[in-house]
Design a protein around this motif. Sequence first.
Motif, short mmCIF file in Angstrom:
data_model
loop_
_atom_site.label_atom_id
_atom_site.label_comp_id
_atom_site.label_asym_id
_atom_site.label_seq_id
_atom_site.Cartn_x
_atom_site.Cartn_y
_atom_site.Cartn_z
N TYR A 137 0.85 -1.19 0.00
CA TYR A 137 0.00 0.00 0.00
C TYR A 137 0.88 1.25 0.00
O TYR A 137 1.28 1.73 1.05
CB TYR A 137 -0.91 0.00 1.23
CG TYR A 137 -2.06 -0.98 1.15
CD1 TYR A 137 -2.54 -1.42 -0.08
CD2 TYR A 137 -2.69 -1.44 2.30
CE1 TYR A 137 -3.61 -2.30 -0.15
CE2 TYR A 137 -3.76 -2.32 2.24
CZ TYR A 137 -4.22 -2.74 1.00
OH TYR A 137 -5.28 -3.60 0.94
N PHE A 142 -1.38 3.84 -5.48
CA PHE A 142 -2.68 4.49 -5.22
C PHE A 142 -2.98 5.46 -6.36
O PHE A 142 -2.40 6.54 -6.46
CB PHE A 142 -2.64 5.23 -3.89
CG PHE A 142 -3.99 5.70 -3.42
CD1 PHE A 142 -4.86 4.85 -2.77
CD2 PHE A 142 -4.40 7.02 -3.65
CE1 PHE A 142 -6.11 5.28 -2.34
CE2 PHE A 142 -5.65 7.45 -3.22
CZ PHE A 142 -6.50 6.59 -2.57
N ILE A 143 -3.88 5.07 -7.23
CA ILE A 143 -4.16 5.86 -8.43
C ILE A 143 -4.96 7.11 -8.07
O ILE A 143 -5.93 7.06 -7.34
CB ILE A 143 -4.99 5.02 -9.44
CG1 ILE A 143 -4.26 3.72 -9.79
CG2 ILE A 143 -5.30 5.84 -10.68
CD1 ILE A 143 -2.96 3.91 -10.50
N GLY A 175 -16.93 5.47 1.98
CA GLY A 175 -17.61 4.17 2.05
C GLY A 175 -16.63 3.00 1.96
O GLY A 175 -15.43 3.18 1.76
N GLY A 177 -14.46 -0.03 0.76
CA GLY A 177 -13.74 -0.39 -0.45
C GLY A 177 -13.28 0.77 -1.31
O GLY A 177 -12.90 0.59 -2.47
N LEU A 178 -13.28 1.98 -0.76
CA LEU A 178 -12.90 3.13 -1.58
C LEU A 178 -11.44 3.54 -1.39
O LEU A 178 -10.99 4.50 -1.99
CB LEU A 178 -13.83 4.32 -1.30
CG LEU A 178 -15.29 4.11 -1.71
CD1 LEU A 178 -16.12 5.36 -1.41
CD2 LEU A 178 -15.41 3.76 -3.18
N THR A 181 -8.00 2.51 3.80
CA THR A 181 -6.88 1.80 4.42
C THR A 181 -5.62 1.92 3.55
O THR A 181 -4.53 2.18 4.06
CB THR A 181 -7.26 0.32 4.63
OG1 THR A 181 -8.39 0.28 5.50
CG2 THR A 181 -6.13 -0.47 5.25
N ILE A 307 -7.07 2.23 -12.69
CA ILE A 307 -6.79 1.27 -11.62
C ILE A 307 -6.63 -0.14 -12.19
O ILE A 307 -5.70 -0.85 -11.86
CB ILE A 307 -7.91 1.30 -10.55
CG1 ILE A 307 -7.78 2.59 -9.73
CG2 ILE A 307 -7.83 0.09 -9.63
CD1 ILE A 307 -8.91 2.84 -8.75
N LYS A 311 -3.21 -2.35 -11.96
CA LYS A 311 -3.15 -3.65 -11.27
C LYS A 311 -2.62 -4.72 -12.19
O LYS A 311 -1.83 -5.57 -11.80
CB LYS A 311 -4.55 -4.08 -10.82
CG LYS A 311 -5.16 -3.19 -9.80
CD LYS A 311 -4.93 -3.70 -8.40
CE LYS A 311 -5.53 -2.72 -7.41
NZ LYS A 311 -4.70 -2.28 -6.35
P1 ADP Z 1 -11.40 0.82 2.52
O1 ADP Z 1 -10.38 0.80 3.61
O2 ADP Z 1 -11.89 2.18 2.19
O3 ADP Z 1 -12.54 -0.13 2.72
P2 ADP Z 1 -9.24 -0.29 0.97
O4 ADP Z 1 -8.18 0.71 1.25
O5 ADP Z 1 -9.15 -1.57 1.69
O6 ADP Z 1 -10.68 0.34 1.19
O7 ADP Z 1 -9.26 -0.52 -0.61
C1 ADP Z 1 -9.86 -1.64 -1.21
C2 ADP Z 1 -8.98 -2.13 -2.33
O8 ADP Z 1 -8.98 -1.20 -3.39
C3 ADP Z 1 -7.53 -2.30 -1.90
O9 ADP Z 1 -7.01 -3.46 -2.46
C4 ADP Z 1 -6.84 -1.08 -2.48
O10 ADP Z 1 -5.49 -1.36 -2.83
C5 ADP Z 1 -7.66 -0.78 -3.71
N1 ADP Z 1 -7.70 0.66 -4.00
C6 ADP Z 1 -8.48 1.58 -3.39
N2 ADP Z 1 -8.26 2.81 -3.89
C7 ADP Z 1 -7.33 2.66 -4.85
C8 ADP Z 1 -6.70 3.57 -5.75
N3 ADP Z 1 -6.99 4.88 -5.76
N4 ADP Z 1 -5.77 3.06 -6.60
C9 ADP Z 1 -5.48 1.74 -6.59
N5 ADP Z 1 -6.06 0.85 -5.78
C10 ADP Z 1 -6.97 1.28 -4.91
#
Ligand code: ADP
Length: 472
Positions: A137, A142-143, A175, A177-178, A181, A307, A311
């Motif tokens: 991470y 992080f795009i 929300g 999955g955004l 974290t 994204i 990936k």
């Molecule tokens: P949250 O904590 O908001 O529920 P996460 O940080 O766990 O979300 O993100 C969910 C997944 O999406 C992770 O695998 C993360 O790497 C990926 N992800 C989220 N935002 C991005 C982004 N801007 N670019 C690339 N991957 C992302």
Amino acid sequence: MVKDCQSVWNNCLHSIKEGVGEQSFNTWFSPIEPIRLENRVLTIQVPSQFFYEWLEEHYVHILRKVIHQELGPEGRLEYSVIVDKGNEKYKPFTINLPNNNKSNKPPKEQNREEPLNPFALNGVDLSQQNSQLNPNYTFDTFIEGDCNRLARSAGYAVAKKPGITSFNPLMIYGGVGLGKTHLVQAIGNEIKDTLNGKFVLYVSSEKFTNQFIDALRNNKIQDFSNYYLHIDALIIDDVQFLGGKERTQEIFFHIFNHLHQNGKQIIMTSDRPPRDLKGLEDRLLSRFKWGLTADLQQPDLETRIAIIQNKMESDGIHIPEDVIEYLAYSVDTNIRELEGVLISLIAHASLNRKEIDLELAKQTLKNIVHDIESEVGIDFIQKTIAEHFAVKIDDLKAKTRKKEIVIARQVSMYFCKEHTNHSLKSIGYHFGGRDHSTVIHAVQSVNDMMQVDKRFKEEMEELKKRFKMKKV
Ligand code: ADP
Ligand code: MG
């Protein structure tokens, strides 16, 4: 007692299931067969070389952990990779774990065992403490897009000058999955990588709470506080879980004040804006507002495309443009879900030894969407639409031809057709015993209205989201 390989593996699966998401579990662990247990070496059979590589790349730590749990520190795992599927005489291809594959290098953070007393600090170099960060991470991965620009750049500023900017605390909300974290861990990783000697700690609110309860029980509160008071950058994830936990909030308040006064950085996430946090004390909430609050929104189409591209590139997998676009259009809820779909797609391609193309993408998505949609039933659709149009559910099933009711009825039928697996006949039946041609007519009318009436179309898109949302 002699343990047999199936029961050892079942125990492993049990622990793995807790550590990885359900979809990843089904995709990567369900197909594995345990085949042998000899001298503390468990051999598992995986369907392909790709599977093996994927497991090594993404799950090596958890696998190692569960094997040690089950078989002791000497325990090892070997793979038997099916090289030639469908052929009796495939050569089992076995590899020991850990091996010296590059992807297998343990990130320096994660591999360190937790000390017996996790809070003992006597004489240790704080910057060497385990930060509990996931090295994948980062800001690089992080795009950036319109949906996250402010949060990302505030995060970056904080990472460059922790405790010094006015973004203290930094609160990121959004929300599921955004990317909350991911973003806050990227901040932590950046601080560790570029500023020497900083003690960074990532902790979820739940873990924080549990540590606190344990410390209470074992008379270790002093050590617990002392440990937290030495942190240079504290990242605390999902603070909504502190709601209602008064004593945990109290100690957090104390730690927060101390760190803040001493110019240490605090970074938090929450699934909703601070004003909507329930069960949190006002004095804590008012602290949250001292710094900067930034939100993460649903990614727009371009960001979703970027994204996916990113990936795939980083996994060294090529997928055609049209597939990328198709996926980006189809999965618009959140990034975690998008990733889930990508992973299934890769797994399908690998299992069936096929190239990823549009056909396979559609197939894969259909399977996933099918699972999801089966949860949305006719009742749910009728209820939602009746509420939306402020009519009674019974009216949808009655004979009345009042204009508003006719529209609500047709819209309901349309969504039943689109979002459930019911036949036209069955749908008609659920609307007061109408016949299938009425349903066809309803679907047609709704399509026509969407063509001519832009507002109506937008309204329909909004409603559609509700049926999609139900899946998360
Ligand atoms: P949250 O904590 O908001 O529920 P996460 O940080 O766990 O979300 O993100 C969910 C997944 O999406 C992770 O695998 C993360 O790497 C990926 N992800 C989220 N935002 C991005 C982004 N801007 N670019 C690339 N991957 C992302
Ligand atoms: Mg999270």
